[in-house]
Design a protein around this motif. Structure first.
Motif, short mmCIF file in Angstrom:
data_model
loop_
_atom_site.label_atom_id
_atom_site.label_comp_id
_atom_site.label_asym_id
_atom_site.label_seq_id
_atom_site.Cartn_x
_atom_site.Cartn_y
_atom_site.Cartn_z
N UNK A 1 8.71 0.96 35.25
CA UNK A 1 7.84 1.80 34.44
C UNK A 1 6.62 2.18 35.26
N UNK A 2 6.30 3.45 35.31
CA UNK A 2 5.15 3.91 36.07
C UNK A 2 3.96 4.02 35.13
N UNK A 3 3.04 3.08 35.20
CA UNK A 3 1.88 3.08 34.30
C UNK A 3 0.73 3.90 34.87
N UNK A 4 0.89 4.46 36.06
CA UNK A 4 -0.20 5.20 36.68
C UNK A 4 -0.18 6.69 36.41
N UNK A 5 0.82 7.19 35.66
CA UNK A 5 0.91 8.62 35.41
C UNK A 5 0.09 8.96 34.17
N UNK A 6 -0.83 9.90 34.32
CA UNK A 6 -1.66 10.31 33.20
C UNK A 6 -0.87 11.24 32.29
N UNK A 7 -1.06 11.11 30.99
CA UNK A 7 -0.40 11.99 30.02
C UNK A 7 -1.46 12.72 29.22
N UNK A 8 -1.03 13.76 28.49
CA UNK A 8 -2.00 14.55 27.73
C UNK A 8 -2.46 13.82 26.48
N UNK A 9 -1.60 13.01 25.88
CA UNK A 9 -1.98 12.22 24.71
C UNK A 9 -1.77 10.74 25.02
N UNK A 10 -2.63 9.91 24.50
CA UNK A 10 -2.47 8.48 24.79
C UNK A 10 -1.39 7.86 23.91
N UNK A 11 -1.00 6.68 24.29
CA UNK A 11 -0.11 5.86 23.47
C UNK A 11 -0.81 4.53 23.26
N UNK A 12 -0.28 3.76 22.34
CA UNK A 12 -0.80 2.42 22.11
C UNK A 12 0.13 1.43 22.78
N UNK A 13 -0.46 0.50 23.54
CA UNK A 13 0.32 -0.54 24.19
C UNK A 13 -0.18 -1.89 23.71
N UNK A 14 0.73 -2.87 23.73
CA UNK A 14 0.32 -4.23 23.42
C UNK A 14 -0.39 -4.80 24.64
N UNK A 15 -1.47 -5.52 24.44
CA UNK A 15 -2.16 -6.13 25.59
C UNK A 15 -1.19 -6.96 26.42
N UNK A 16 -1.20 -6.74 27.72
CA UNK A 16 -0.29 -7.47 28.60
C UNK A 16 -0.82 -7.47 30.02
N UNK A 17 -0.20 -8.30 30.83
CA UNK A 17 -0.63 -8.46 32.22
C UNK A 17 -0.64 -7.15 32.99
N UNK A 18 0.34 -6.27 32.75
CA UNK A 18 0.40 -5.04 33.53
C UNK A 18 -0.76 -4.09 33.23
N UNK A 19 -1.36 -4.22 32.04
CA UNK A 19 -2.47 -3.36 31.65
C UNK A 19 -3.83 -4.05 31.83
N UNK A 20 -3.81 -5.35 32.08
CA UNK A 20 -5.05 -6.12 32.12
C UNK A 20 -6.03 -5.67 33.19
N UNK A 21 -5.58 -5.28 34.41
CA UNK A 21 -6.57 -4.83 35.40
C UNK A 21 -7.42 -3.64 34.92
N UNK A 22 -6.81 -2.70 34.21
CA UNK A 22 -7.57 -1.56 33.68
C UNK A 22 -8.57 -1.99 32.63
N UNK A 23 -8.15 -2.92 31.76
CA UNK A 23 -9.04 -3.43 30.73
C UNK A 23 -10.22 -4.16 31.36
N UNK A 24 -9.92 -5.03 32.31
CA UNK A 24 -10.96 -5.79 32.99
C UNK A 24 -11.93 -4.87 33.72
N UNK A 25 -11.42 -3.82 34.36
CA UNK A 25 -12.29 -2.87 35.07
C UNK A 25 -13.26 -2.19 34.10
N UNK A 26 -12.78 -1.87 32.89
CA UNK A 26 -13.66 -1.25 31.90
C UNK A 26 -14.76 -2.22 31.48
N UNK A 27 -14.40 -3.48 31.26
CA UNK A 27 -15.41 -4.48 30.92
C UNK A 27 -16.44 -4.62 32.03
N UNK A 28 -15.96 -4.63 33.26
CA UNK A 28 -16.88 -4.79 34.40
C UNK A 28 -17.82 -3.60 34.56
#
Length: 198
Positions: A1-28
């Motif tokens: 799964x390519x999580x780096x491709x931007x789309x025109x509308x967002x989707x909802x994902x369950x919190x998980x390790x593959x998405x955690x770096x982006x979440x952590x970067x926003x907190x930082x």
């Protein structure tokens, strides 16, 4: 799964390790997932570094078995059943959460609404909160809810538009309990049986 491709509308994902770096970067960057406690980003960074898996697991707690929740005045209240989803367009965009009480549509006075959301400032103005709310509303009936209530400040016109675009109707203006500052808030209601099929 390519999580780096931007789309025109967002989707909802369950919190998980593959998405955690982006979440952590926003907190930082100083973004807080908690509109009522802007300093919450510091607590969450600490929790992630201490035990990332436990942090992720705690974001989905359908039984309300987690530790008490800290209110803006520093007091604590019991955690309600609920979960957080992350808004994702190929990058982390924000968070949206649903909470409830088993067997009842009512919420205790210390819980301002069934749904809370926050979009990171660098993704605002794109309709992401509106779309995230639309997506989450489809899941709410599975938790036994007939309607959801969402609150916002009288001066938060952007949030009021998000709610209205999803069928929200203003129910009342009220004053929050002292633990939440005794502030003026607007309460909106969205009837779930009147949502369009999607």
């Amino acid at each position: 799964m390519n999580t780096g491709v931007l789309s025109s509308l967002p989707r909802l994902v369950w919190p998980g390790r593959e998405f955690l770096p982006g979440y952590l970067a926003a907190l930082e960057r100083g973004w807080s997932p908690n509109n009522l406690r802007p300093e919450a980003w510091r607590d969450e960074i600490e929790q992630i570094w201490r035990d990332a898996d436990a942090f992720l697991t705690g974001l989905v707690d359908r039984e309300g078995a987690g530790p008490p929740v800290t209110t803006p005045d520093g007091s604590t209240v019991p955690k309600l059943p609920g979960y957080r989803r992350w808004i994702w367009d190929g990058e982390f965009c924000g968070t949206i959460g649903l909470r409830w009480q088993h067997g009842s549509n009512a919420l205790p006075p210390y819980c301002l609404g069934h749904i809370g959301y926050s979009v990171v400032p660098w993704k605002s103005g794109r309709g992401y909160a509106t779309e995230a709310l639309r997506l989450l509303l489809r899941d709410a009936p599975a938790e036994g809810l007939r309607y959801v209530e969402i609150t916002t400040r009288p001066d938060n016109l952007a949030s009021q538009r998000v709610i209205a675009r999803n069928g929200g109707v203003l129910v009342e203006e009220f004053i929050t309990v002292p633990a939440f500052g005794g502030n003026r808030e607007l309460r909106y209601r969205i009837e779930l049986d009147s949502l369009p099929d999607a």
